[in-house]
Each structure stands twice: as structure tokens, then as C-alpha cells.
Write a protein that holds these residues in place. Structure first.
Motif, short mmCIF file in Angstrom:
data_model
loop_
_atom_site.label_atom_id
_atom_site.label_comp_id
_atom_site.label_asym_id
_atom_site.label_seq_id
_atom_site.Cartn_x
_atom_site.Cartn_y
_atom_site.Cartn_z
N ILE A 88 1.36 -1.03 -0.18
CA ILE A 88 0.20 -0.44 -0.45
C ILE A 88 1.04 1.17 -0.19
N VAL A 89 0.36 2.74 -1.07
CA VAL A 89 1.33 2.97 -0.77
C VAL A 89 0.36 4.67 -0.53
N VAL A 90 0.77 5.97 -0.54
CA VAL A 90 0.27 6.81 0.84
C VAL A 90 1.31 7.43 0.18
N ASN A 91 0.80 8.37 -1.03
CA ASN A 91 1.58 9.97 -1.56
C ASN A 91 1.01 11.05 -1.12
N LEU A 92 2.13 11.38 -0.14
CA LEU A 92 2.01 12.58 0.96
C LEU A 92 2.56 13.70 0.13
N ALA A 93 3.72 13.16 -0.54
CA ALA A 93 4.62 13.98 0.13
C ALA A 93 4.32 14.93 -1.65
N ALA A 94 5.08 16.56 -1.55
CA ALA A 94 3.96 17.52 -1.88
C ALA A 94 4.84 18.99 -1.91
N GLN A 95 4.35 20.16 -3.02
CA GLN A 95 4.83 20.96 -2.41
C GLN A 95 3.71 21.47 -2.02
N ALA A 96 3.58 21.87 -1.06
CA ALA A 96 2.32 22.51 -0.81
C ALA A 96 1.99 23.89 -0.58
N GLY A 97 0.78 24.59 -0.45
CA GLY A 97 0.26 26.39 -0.34
C GLY A 97 0.22 26.92 -1.68
N ILE A 119 5.23 7.93 -9.12
CA ILE A 119 4.92 7.58 -8.28
C ILE A 119 3.79 6.21 -9.22
N LEU A 120 3.12 7.07 -10.31
CA LEU A 120 2.86 6.25 -10.49
C LEU A 120 3.27 5.25 -11.83
N GLU A 121 3.93 5.16 -12.13
CA GLU A 121 5.58 4.52 -13.13
C GLU A 121 5.85 2.97 -11.70
N ALA A 122 6.88 3.30 -10.64
CA ALA A 122 6.36 3.12 -10.14
C ALA A 122 5.25 1.62 -9.64
N CYS A 123 4.39 1.72 -9.49
CA CYS A 123 2.81 1.21 -9.34
C CYS A 123 2.74 0.35 -10.54
N ARG A 124 3.13 1.06 -11.47
CA ARG A 124 2.61 0.72 -12.87
C ARG A 124 3.35 -0.39 -12.91
N HIS A 125 4.75 -0.58 -12.35
CA HIS A 125 5.90 -1.53 -12.89
C HIS A 125 6.27 -2.76 -11.75
N TYR A 126 6.00 -1.96 -10.42
CA TYR A 126 5.72 -2.92 -9.14
C TYR A 126 3.96 -2.70 -8.17
N PRO A 127 3.63 -3.52 -8.93
CA PRO A 127 1.58 -3.41 -9.06
C PRO A 127 1.76 -3.38 -7.22
N VAL A 128 0.61 -2.61 -6.72
CA VAL A 128 0.34 -2.41 -5.40
C VAL A 128 -1.08 -2.52 -5.46
N GLU A 129 -1.39 -2.60 -4.31
CA GLU A 129 -3.09 -3.32 -3.33
C GLU A 129 -3.66 -2.32 -3.92
N HIS A 130 -3.08 -0.83 -3.70
CA HIS A 130 -3.69 0.52 -3.12
C HIS A 130 -2.85 1.66 -3.05
N LEU A 131 -2.98 2.66 -4.09
CA LEU A 131 -2.42 3.65 -4.10
C LEU A 131 -3.52 5.11 -3.56
N GLY A 240 -10.12 8.75 8.36
CA GLY A 240 -10.13 9.34 7.12
C GLY A 240 -9.14 8.04 6.62
N ILE A 241 -8.15 8.11 5.96
CA ILE A 241 -7.45 7.19 5.01
C ILE A 241 -6.81 6.33 5.89
N VAL A 242 -6.55 6.46 7.24
CA VAL A 242 -7.37 4.68 7.81
C VAL A 242 -7.91 3.52 7.27
N ARG A 243 -9.17 3.96 7.74
CA ARG A 243 -10.75 3.37 7.15
C ARG A 243 -10.28 3.11 5.51
N LEU A 244 -9.92 4.23 5.00
CA LEU A 244 -9.91 3.85 3.40
C LEU A 244 -8.40 3.06 2.70
N MET A 245 -7.53 3.23 3.65
CA MET A 245 -6.46 2.03 3.12
C MET A 245 -6.90 0.43 2.74
#
Length: 357
Positions: A88-97, A119-131, A240-245
Motif C-alpha cells: 500500500i502506497v500513500v503519496n503525501l509528498a508534495a509542495q504545499a501552499g 509514483i504512478l510509474e512505480a506502481c505500474r511496474h511494481y503492482p500495489v494493492e492500493h495507491l 479517514g485515511i486508515v479506513r480507506l486503506m
């Protein structure tokens, strides 16, 4: 309702692990016995010491591993996926503001666009259960229909930051369609709480006040038509995040969906400020009243944010509901303790603040 408890046998990759939401999410996962791989570039957009403080609270967990790196570095992301093979991947890295995106647009393209593509490319080549990835309430732009619903038209962003988040949703939808990646976007609404982001308004107000400076309020001093914000406490965001995982969108033709995570109870900015003053007064034992300067709304700002949480509640049986009185008191107690604010006399403070809300 389809809520599955966290599975400690899974490997969780959290980008932006030293950030506000990333830290609290990782702490929750680790406390429940999960293995967490954290990635963060520890940039200096705000106080790096606060990021290190968050990380120091995660290091003692045996199942925590930290990688210092930028998600815009495709080789680093690929190597991380290849080595750890996250479930399971949770992408929270971003430039905020919002306002910062007007001053420094380049970094938003690097982190929010190229980084998310990696991140999407990595999930494509190394399949994940949930992004799961962070979107934002800013995608709703200046929509006047409230509350904001996930099915609303969101093609008129009013800031580059909002444009990058809307783009994330579009690209994620495409990758889910092409490569069957179960993907969920989360539209966060003004997250606040202890150990939060110093660039956010509530934190900046405290900094300015204890530094002996006035706070800037961008509402033209118009109390009848004040800004409204759907302030959402950090604990509600994490729940909310934990429940959606454990709730990937696998039953639809395109396994991609988005959810609002907001308090469904917008507050006037001035009411929020008065509540913060009371919370800080409770924490210090003094009468903490901010000196205020009113200025025009800034480019990219919107008059109101107001989330519908019906879809989230229907999916996982949860809706945020922490009142600002409770949430701001927890922030104020932490702030006074962390920065050593004394009951008599104010601490020295030199760091400038953008006052973003």
C-alpha cells in the motif's frame, strides 16, 4: 460500509513522512504493528527542525525505515519499490501552499507533477494493492455551490497549486484505467492540529502573536462576508485515511475514486481566530488577544471551503467531527509546551510567516 482493520503483514510506503499528515499517519500505522517505509526530502519550505522532531518520534519503532530523497528522483523511487515491494502506497509528498505557488511555480511542477508521475510509474511496474494520494479542496476553485461534492465540476482552478492537484487526479484516473491500479485521491480540507505546518494560518498567528507582531487577515475586514473554511482536525484526517486503506476501488470499471475529507462544518475565519485566542489563553494563563491587520484577499484565495462527507461516510462509516474548540486547544497546549512559552512574558520569535489559510 466496508471497513477493514489495518493488516500488519502489509508493507506501507508513505511519502512526505516528515510532513504533518505523513508523520501522524506513519505513527498510527507503526503503533498498530505495521511496517512503514518513509520517504521525505526534508526541504526547507518551513522549519526543518520541526520535521526532524517528527522523525525522531518515529525512529524508535523497529518497523520504521527512512529514506531521504525527492520523489522527483525517478531512480530513487524505482529502487525503493524494487527493494521494499510495498503493498500500500500513500503519496503525501508534495509542495504545499497556494500563495507560495505564485512565487515559486517551478517546485510545484517538479514535486507535484513529475514526482507524482514517478509514483504512478512505480506502481505500474511494481503492482500495489492500493495507491492513496493527497489531492486538495483547492480543486473546487471558487465554486459557489456548497457543500462541495466529489461529483462537482472542478475544471476552473484558481491557483497553480490547485491545478497540480487536479492534474494528479486526471493522471491517476488514466493510469488506473490503463494499468488497473486501484487508486484513491483525498481532497483534504484545511488540516490543523499539534505539530502542524508553520505556514498555515493558525500556526502563523501564534508565531506572530508571541513574536510581538500583528497578524494579517486577508478578508478586507469584512465581517459580514468573512472567509469560511472547513477546518479539519488531524486525527480525523488520519482516521479517514486508515479506513480507506482497506477499501480500494476494485469494483468499478476504472479503479479510481476521490473522497473529500473535511469537517462538513465551515467556520468563519474570525470565529476560528477568536477560538484560537481563547485556546492560547487557556494554555498560558494569560489573556492572549491578537493585534490584527486587515488586508485584501490574495491571488489564489477562495471565499469558502465546505465539504460534503456523505461519500466517505457511506464508504467506510466515518465522518470528521472534531469541533474547533477541542482541536485548537490541543494545538495550543502543544505549541506552548513545544516552544516553551511561559505564562508571563513572550518567547523570542524571528521566523516570518506567510499566514496562509
Amino acid at each position: 460500509m466496508n471497513y477493514k482493520p489495518l493488516d500488519p503483514s502489509k508493507i506501507y510506503l508513505v511519502t512526505g513522512v516528515a510532513g504533518f499528515i505523513g508523520y501522524f499517519l506513519s505513527k498510527r500505522l507503526l503503533e498498530e504493528g505495521c511496517q512503514v517505509i518513509g520517504v521525505d526530502n526534508l526541504n526547507d519550505y518551513y522549519d526543518v527542525e520541526l520535521k526532524h522532531t517528527r522523525l525522531e518520534e518515529l525512529y524508535p519503532f523497529e518497523k520504521f525505515s527512512f529514506i531521504k530523497g525527492n520523489i522527483a528522483d525517478k531512480e530513487m523511487i524505482t529502487q525503493t519499490f524494487e527493494e521494499y515491494k510495498p503493498d500500500i502506497v500513500v503519496n503525501l509528498a508534495a509542495q504545499a501552499g497556494v500563495r507560495y505557488s505564485i512565487e515559486n511555480p517551478d517546485v510545484y511542477i517538479q514535486s507535484n507533477m513529475i514526482g507524482f508521475f514517478n509514483i504512478l510509474e512505480a506502481c505500474r511496474h511494481y503492482p500495489v494493492e492500493h495507491l492513496i494520494y493527497a489531492s486538495s479542496s483547492s480543486v473546487y476553485g471558487a465554486n459557489k455551490k456548497v457543500p462541495f461534492e466529489e461529483t462537482d465540476f472542478v475544471d476552473n482552478p484558481v491557483s497553480l497549486y490547485a491545478s497540480t492537484k487536479k492534474s494528479n487526479e486526471l493522471i491517476a484516473h488514466t493510469y488506473s484505467h490503463l494499468y488497473n491500479i486501484p487508486t484513491t485521491g483525498l481532497r483534504f480540507f484545511t488540516v490543523y492540529g499539534p505539530m502542524g505546518r508553520p505556514d498555515m494560518a493558525y500556526f502563523g498567528f501564534a508565531n506572530k502573536h508571541f513574536g510581538g507582531e500583528p497578524i494579517k487577515i486577508f478578508n478586507n475586514g469584512d465581517f459580514d462576508n468573512d472567509l469560511y473554511r472547513d477546518f479539519t482536525f488531524i486525527d480525523d484526517i488520519i482516521e479517514g485515511i486508515v479506513r480507506l486503506m482497506g477499501h480500494p476501488p476494485i469494483d468499478s470499471a476504472v479503479p479510481h475514486t476521490v473522497f473529500n475529507i473535511g469537517n462538513n462544518n465551515p467556520e468563519k475565519l474570525m470565529v476560528f481566530i477568536e477560538t484560537l485566542e481563547r485556546a492560547l489563553s487557556n494554555a498560558t494563563g494569560e489573556n492572549e488577544i491578537f493585534e490584527k491587520v486587515f488586508e485584501p484577499m490574495q491571488p489564489g484565495d477562495v471565499p469558502a471551503t465546505y465539504s460534503s462527507t456523505d461519500a466517505l461516510n457511506q464508504a467506510v462509516g466515518f465522518k470528521p467531527q472534531t469541533p474547533i474548540e477541542e482541536g485548537l486547544q490541543k494545538f495550543a497546549d502543544w505549541y506552548v509546551r513545544y516552544y516553551g512559552v511561559k505564562q508571563k512574558g513572550k518567547r523570542e520569535w524571528t521566523e516570518s510567516d506567510s499566514g496562509q489559510v
